[in-house]
Design a protein around this motif. Structure first.
Motif, PDB file in Angstrom:
ATOM      1  N   PRO A  80       2.020 -15.901  -4.710  1.00 51.57           N
ATOM      2  CA  PRO A  80       2.504 -17.262  -3.854  1.00 51.57           C
ATOM      3  C   PRO A  80       3.409 -18.221  -4.402  1.00 51.57           C
ATOM      4  O   PRO A  80       4.275 -18.747  -3.629  1.00 51.57           O
ATOM      5  CB  PRO A  80       1.073 -17.842  -3.638  1.00 51.57           C
ATOM      6  CG  PRO A  80       0.087 -16.660  -3.649  1.00 51.57           C
ATOM      7  CD  PRO A  80       0.522 -15.926  -4.718  1.00 51.57           C
ATOM      8  N   ALA A  83       6.467 -16.663  -3.890  1.00 52.30           N
ATOM      9  CA  ALA A  83       6.862 -16.595  -2.358  1.00 52.30           C
ATOM     10  C   ALA A  83       7.368 -18.046  -1.852  1.00 52.30           C
ATOM     11  O   ALA A  83       8.425 -17.985  -1.014  1.00 52.30           O
ATOM     12  CB  ALA A  83       5.546 -16.462  -1.503  1.00 52.30           C
ATOM     13  N   ALA A 115      -8.570 -10.361  -6.983  1.00 53.47           N
ATOM     14  CA  ALA A 115      -9.102 -11.530  -7.018  1.00 53.47           C
ATOM     15  C   ALA A 115      -8.406 -12.344  -6.056  1.00 53.47           C
ATOM     16  O   ALA A 115      -7.321 -11.949  -5.615  1.00 53.47           O
ATOM     17  CB  ALA A 115      -8.693 -12.180  -8.578  1.00 53.47           C
ATOM     18  N   PRO A 116      -8.458 -13.547  -5.654  1.00 56.68           N
ATOM     19  CA  PRO A 116      -7.984 -14.397  -4.569  1.00 56.68           C
ATOM     20  C   PRO A 116      -6.360 -14.468  -4.776  1.00 56.68           C
ATOM     21  O   PRO A 116      -5.812 -14.277  -3.672  1.00 56.68           O
ATOM     22  CB  PRO A 116      -8.613 -15.616  -4.579  1.00 56.68           C
ATOM     23  CG  PRO A 116      -9.912 -15.534  -5.320  1.00 56.68           C
ATOM     24  CD  PRO A 116      -9.910 -14.230  -6.375  1.00 56.68           C
ATOM     25  N   LEU A 117      -5.806 -14.518  -6.026  1.00 58.44           N
ATOM     26  CA  LEU A 117      -4.476 -14.876  -6.079  1.00 58.44           C
ATOM     27  C   LEU A 117      -3.725 -13.573  -6.034  1.00 58.44           C
ATOM     28  O   LEU A 117      -2.425 -13.429  -6.202  1.00 58.44           O
ATOM     29  CB  LEU A 117      -4.222 -15.700  -7.031  1.00 58.44           C
ATOM     30  CG  LEU A 117      -4.332 -17.375  -6.686  1.00 58.44           C
ATOM     31  CD1 LEU A 117      -4.385 -18.247  -7.902  1.00 58.44           C
ATOM     32  CD2 LEU A 117      -2.824 -17.685  -5.853  1.00 58.44           C
TER      33      LEU A 117
ATOM     34  N   SER B  87       3.260 -17.963   1.673  1.00 63.56           N
ATOM     35  CA  SER B  87       1.943 -18.427   0.519  1.00 63.56           C
ATOM     36  C   SER B  87       0.889 -18.994   1.511  1.00 63.56           C
ATOM     37  O   SER B  87      -0.390 -18.503   1.204  1.00 63.56           O
ATOM     38  CB  SER B  87       2.229 -19.550  -0.364  1.00 63.56           C
ATOM     39  OG  SER B  87       2.873 -20.763   0.386  1.00 63.56           O
ATOM     40  N   HIS B  90      -0.766 -15.710   2.701  1.00 65.58           N
ATOM     41  CA  HIS B  90      -1.584 -14.986   1.762  1.00 65.58           C
ATOM     42  C   HIS B  90      -2.979 -15.514   1.983  1.00 65.58           C
ATOM     43  O   HIS B  90      -3.969 -15.012   1.844  1.00 65.58           O
ATOM     44  CB  HIS B  90      -0.984 -15.485   0.319  1.00 65.58           C
ATOM     45  CG  HIS B  90      -1.788 -15.255  -0.703  1.00 65.58           C
ATOM     46  ND1 HIS B  90      -1.952 -13.901  -1.427  1.00 65.58           N
ATOM     47  CD2 HIS B  90      -2.760 -16.179  -1.399  1.00 65.58           C
ATOM     48  CE1 HIS B  90      -2.780 -13.899  -2.386  1.00 65.58           C
ATOM     49  NE2 HIS B  90      -3.523 -15.223  -2.466  1.00 65.58           N
ATOM     50  N   LYS B  94      -6.374 -13.541   2.782  1.00 63.90           N
ATOM     51  CA  LYS B  94      -7.739 -13.594   1.871  1.00 63.90           C
ATOM     52  C   LYS B  94      -8.953 -14.265   2.652  1.00 63.90           C
ATOM     53  O   LYS B  94     -10.132 -14.005   2.386  1.00 63.90           O
ATOM     54  CB  LYS B  94      -7.290 -14.376   0.834  1.00 63.90           C
ATOM     55  CG  LYS B  94      -6.164 -13.798  -0.296  1.00 63.90           C
ATOM     56  CD  LYS B  94      -6.789 -12.403  -0.990  1.00 63.90           C
ATOM     57  CE  LYS B  94      -5.584 -11.982  -1.655  1.00 63.90           C
ATOM     58  NZ  LYS B  94      -6.125 -10.970  -2.548  1.00 63.90           N
ATOM     59  N   MET B 128       2.225  -9.546   2.728  1.00 69.13           N
ATOM     60  CA  MET B 128       1.183 -10.360   3.253  1.00 69.13           C
ATOM     61  C   MET B 128       0.851 -10.010   4.636  1.00 69.13           C
ATOM     62  O   MET B 128       0.040 -11.079   5.190  1.00 69.13           O
ATOM     63  CB  MET B 128       1.702 -11.800   3.152  1.00 69.13           C
ATOM     64  CG  MET B 128       2.300 -12.402   1.962  1.00 69.13           C
ATOM     65  SD  MET B 128       1.194 -12.414   0.493  1.00 69.13           S
ATOM     66  CE  MET B 128       2.099 -13.536  -0.684  1.00 69.13           C
ATOM     67  N   PHE B 282     -11.810 -15.771 -10.885  1.00 70.00           N
ATOM     68  CA  PHE B 282     -10.526 -15.977 -10.312  1.00 70.00           C
ATOM     69  C   PHE B 282      -9.435 -15.515 -11.152  1.00 70.00           C
ATOM     70  O   PHE B 282      -8.378 -15.109 -10.380  1.00 70.00           O
ATOM     71  CB  PHE B 282     -10.539 -17.379 -10.262  1.00 70.00           C
ATOM     72  CG  PHE B 282      -9.655 -18.167  -9.138  1.00 70.00           C
ATOM     73  CD1 PHE B 282     -10.167 -18.091  -7.730  1.00 70.00           C
ATOM     74  CD2 PHE B 282      -8.252 -18.539  -9.253  1.00 70.00           C
ATOM     75  CE1 PHE B 282      -9.343 -18.539  -6.694  1.00 70.00           C
ATOM     76  CE2 PHE B 282      -7.511 -18.927  -8.353  1.00 70.00           C
ATOM     77  CZ  PHE B 282      -8.034 -18.884  -7.103  1.00 70.00           C
ATOM     78  N   THR B 389      -9.223 -19.897   0.478  1.00 72.24           N
ATOM     79  CA  THR B 389      -9.952 -18.788   0.005  1.00 72.24           C
ATOM     80  C   THR B 389      -8.774 -17.754  -0.697  1.00 72.24           C
ATOM     81  O   THR B 389      -9.023 -17.002  -1.468  1.00 72.24           O
ATOM     82  CB  THR B 389     -10.241 -18.110   1.409  1.00 72.24           C
ATOM     83  OG1 THR B 389      -9.234 -17.693   2.114  1.00 72.24           O
ATOM     84  CG2 THR B 389     -11.369 -18.466   2.028  1.00 72.24           C
ATOM     85  N   GLY B 390      -7.393 -18.193  -0.782  1.00 71.48           N
ATOM     86  CA  GLY B 390      -6.492 -17.536  -1.405  1.00 71.48           C
ATOM     87  C   GLY B 390      -5.748 -18.294  -2.728  1.00 71.48           C
ATOM     88  O   GLY B 390      -5.331 -17.569  -3.391  1.00 71.48           O
ATOM     89  N   GLY B 391      -6.097 -19.119  -3.091  1.00 71.47           N
ATOM     90  CA  GLY B 391      -5.994 -19.916  -4.298  1.00 71.47           C
ATOM     91  C   GLY B 391      -4.607 -20.527  -4.277  1.00 71.47           C
ATOM     92  O   GLY B 391      -4.337 -20.991  -5.310  1.00 71.47           O
ATOM     93  N   SER B 392      -3.786 -20.257  -3.273  1.00 73.89           N
ATOM     94  CA  SER B 392      -2.504 -20.731  -3.259  1.00 73.89           C
ATOM     95  C   SER B 392      -2.487 -22.239  -2.663  1.00 73.89           C
ATOM     96  O   SER B 392      -2.811 -22.589  -1.530  1.00 73.89           O
ATOM     97  CB  SER B 392      -1.458 -19.927  -2.330  1.00 73.89           C
ATOM     98  OG  SER B 392      -0.327 -20.538  -2.331  1.00 73.89           O
TER      99      SER B 392
END
Lengths: 520, 520
Positions: A80, A83, A115-117, B87, B90, B94, B128, B282, B389-392
């Motif tokens: 991300p 991105a 994992a989430p990222l 992002s 992403h 997730k 993505m 994570f 939920t995706g950490g971005s």
């Protein structure tokens, strides 16, 4: 076996980058980059510049390359983070800029856990990169870094993405790699030299220049060729870097609007390209040609981007017998009269011409507002003019950061539309933090003005209220003075030529960033 | 032959999207999308929401799906416009959100010319997206659009990227395609049902829920199972959407910090997963496990994401003999005492619990500041809680836009760290423009506080000044009140509990966006 503590991969990376001449890192790091951050902390020699969004970091690296002629690094957080930086990497790629992206990745054992990222970082990097590699171990990081810096310097400049799994950063076994030589440019098409020299004769022939052909010295040579042969000179629609101003050879541009471009290029029957590509439309338009030159024109590509442009121009000059001819089109020092009253596109252009400081850098993303600026600034103080070459808006403010860091002794004048400026508005904070000497003019026309014209160009007549609304930024109006101040940048609004003149004087006199909202 | 004017591709697209139930388009269009804009102009039924950066548009589509349970469209300009939105796509991916991206592309004949904005759009979309297609002609656009909407609704929800060359939009021959049925979810693992029912017994067994298992009705069922079997209930670290508050079954979360997560999960020897994945870290940390559960625990995946979660929970309830058991863990209505004096993480949590409006939507990206919020808000008024939920980072403000548009009768409370908010700060303008009923709390701790902890977690002790500086946002301090006002959003700063209470009352009482800077 000695008791010298072993270096980790991140430390070998930082040492190698610094040894290879990379002195700046534009970054927004995350957890997977913490060992890199720690290495930057205790190894001297890399200036770390924090950005609040990665588009700022990659755009800054573009601006830095264009002025420093060597790559900066970026440090980006996983897929991300990369991105977010892609659109300005797109612009950098189209500009032929060299950028070394360091992208953190999960430890190898962690990737399969999704994992989430987790994301396909190589896949994200590839469309905007010339070179993509994931370093497999701490031992290889140093070598990969040296090769990355070398790859970034392949002419005219390349986008390089080195992916660093966090275990390769934290494991020991890092080896600093010595710098690798800067690759030579490819030879130009010497076999076309005589044909090119013959083609250039009279006002129906054109020498079209781009990229590395637009240095002061190369323009001087082009001026000699034009004087000797009677050919015309033009540069591409948009130039990564162009040296201009009083005493230098002036070169016009192929216009952006398609009808004007067709009209401008119509007279030319023989065209020689050096560092430039054959002109095509920025977009396709129904019922209009995509190739902008006369269909019968002969086009000779003497020196495409990536070849030895300097040598091509010198050889062409010699082949044309112009070596001793004084150059044509040398701009005389001439400033427009001091404008008064309301701000119009013409009075604004005059004001900018008068304000450009000696040896200034003009970062131009003025879009529709700026179409009048180019001819009027011809005789201004000597300066460097940089354009958005990839068409993805939001390049100006980040690139101004990079230029200011590359050239701390030069003043930067950033000219940007309001729509463009909003894309990477977080740049203002980095300018304040780094106390960069940038004066910003935001042209507040409260719309994506360019798209109003484009609606007509693509054949949509009489747009209705929903369409107009999608191109308007006036509901609510952005207050640029408050916006700048919220991020620590001093600012003023200008609604008349007198306001603008005073604000420009204030902004340019003062060291550090200053924003002027130009009400249009 | 009749004289009925033929529909163009863009018109067939808009009609098909609307007929398929897509009612909102989050957009920043460009030249290649002008025919789509024109079609949106004269065809009623699609709400067009302008964003000043595409990360706002894609994040809004994520928030919209989560609350509306049907996809919105985005309209993005070529490769760079899509890149800016990646992002938050992403994060949406997730979260299991369905999004229909419409991405403009050059006319087919123009792509090979490599114009400035040309890029590998399919390549950019793929990492993505679950589904990528370039429509080949005006005739196919309608069918492709109907299939895109269908693909977005594959359970739990998919990211769909439909690329539309501009000639397919402007050529005539468009055919409106009828809506396609919403695909059924896959069956859950019925063969594991008895084993799962046997596994859940006593406090060393855990029912771990995620995704579609976190509706009010499903949590009620989970509460019955817990009451009957004595198993514990937990949800994942981060949930796309969770129904909570007084009278509903309360469920805790696996903590984010790795040591706390390991400690929390250690007791469980038998774990049943419904809509959740087996807990992993994570990030990877040197010397710490990546799998967070006891290595000897038996993990049974009864219903992965994409399967029929509702059916799985009902069947498990029946197999456990819990159908008539009153649910355990029903939260009683209980608010913390009114806090006074300085704002601390605990008093802030109390204040938020007291402020959550009945049927409110809480959009949470409070990162470190918010770790205390979850237990304290257990007995607040009934509300929906949504996480990144995706950490971005940079999801909260855009997703709040989407949620507010999906649920115009519900109040949205957006809780965001300052670092996160800056990523997509342009969201504030869209909130003002659309007069969305969103109260925003920005937790101004002036740092990427989470990374200070992560430096220690990855084994970097005693970070030096350069490292600290790369994690600090205090030089200069961001002024969130000016920032919000510059984009037309009213705002206040709160430095005490009393300030904050008053500001929350103001913000929630007033229709439209309101920002509160919480000084920490």
């Amino acid at each position: 076996m000695t008791d010298t503590p072993q270096m980790n991969g991140a430390e070998s990376l930082v040492h190698t980058l610094i040894d290879s001449g990379v002195e700046v890192c534009f970054t927004n790091p995350g957890t997977s980059e913490m060992h890199f951050v720690a290495a930057l902390d205790h190894i001297a020699g890399m200036r770390c510049v924090l950005a609040l969004q990665e588009g700022v970091a990659t755009g800054a690296a573009d601006g830095y390359w264009r002025m420093a002629r060597k790559p900066a690094s970026t440090l980006l957080h996983l897929g991300p983070g990369l991105a977010n930086g892609l659109s300005n990497l797109h612009n950098a790629k189209k500009a032929g800029s060299g950028v070394v992206n360091i992208i953190g990745e999960h430890a190898a054992s962690h990737i399969e856990l999704d994992a989430p990222l987790t994301a396909d970082i190589e896949g994200i990097a590839r469309p905007m990169s010339h070179w993509v590699r994931t370093s497999p171990s701490a031992e290889t990081v140093g070598k990969d870094a040296a090769e990355a810096v070398q790859a970034a310097q392949v002419a005219p400049g390349q986008i390089v993405s080195l992916i660093l799994p966090s275990d390769t950063a934290w494991n020991t076994g890092g080896v600093v790699h010595p710098p690798l030589p800067v690759p030579s440019a490819q030879p130009f098409a010497e076999d076309m030299l005589d044909a090119a020299a013959r083609a250039l004769s009279g006002p129906d022939s054109l020498l079209l220049l781009g990229g590395g052909a637009l240095t002061e010295a190369n323009l001087q040579i082009a001026g000699r060729i034009a004087a000797k042969t009677g050919c015309k000179l033009l540069s591409e629609w948009s130039n990564a870097r162009l040296e201009r101003g009083a005493g230098r050879v002036f070169i016009g541009k192929v216009p952006y609007p398609i009808d004007m471009a067709l009209e401008t290029l119509k007279p030319y029957k023989r065209i020689v390209l050096i560092g430039a590509r054959a002109p095509i439309g920025f977009f396709a338009y129904p019922g209009k040609p995509a190739v902008l030159t006369d269909p019968d024109a002969d086009i000779l590509t003497l020196a495409p981007a990536g070849t030895n442009i300097d040598a091509a121009l010198s050889a062409l000059c010699e082949a044309s017998g112009a070596t001793d001819t004084p150059p044509a089109h040398v701009a005389e020092a001439a400033l427009p009269d001091r404008p008064e009253g309301p701000i119009t596109l013409d009075s604004l252009a005059a004001q900018i011409a008068r304000a450009i400081p000696e040896n200034g850098i003009v970062m131009d993303e003025s879009v529709t507002t700026g179409r009048a600026f180019f001819p009027v600034t011809k005789g201004a103080a000597q300066h460097t003019w940089l354009n958005n070459t990839g068409g993805s808006i939001g390049y100006c403010l980040p690139a101004a950061i990079g230029a200011a860091i590359a050239c701390p002794d030069r003043k930067v004048l950033a000219l940007t539309g309001d729509g463009s400026a909003m894309y990477t508005v977080q740049s203002l904070w980095t300018m304040a933090r780094e106390k960069l000497d940038i004066t910003i003019l935001v042209f507040a026309n409260h719309s994506y003005q360019i798209l109003r014209g484009e609606l007509t160009n693509v054949g949509v007549g009489n747009p209705g209220p929903r369409a107009i609304d999608m191109l308007s930024l006036d509901r609510p109006a952005l207050d640029w003075v408050q916006m700048a101040r919220s991020m620590g940048v001093d600012a003023q609004s200008a609604t008349s030529c007198e306001d603008l003149e005073a604000a420009l004087q204030d902004g340019l006199a003062h060291d550090g960033p200053f924003l002027i909202e130009v009400a249009l």
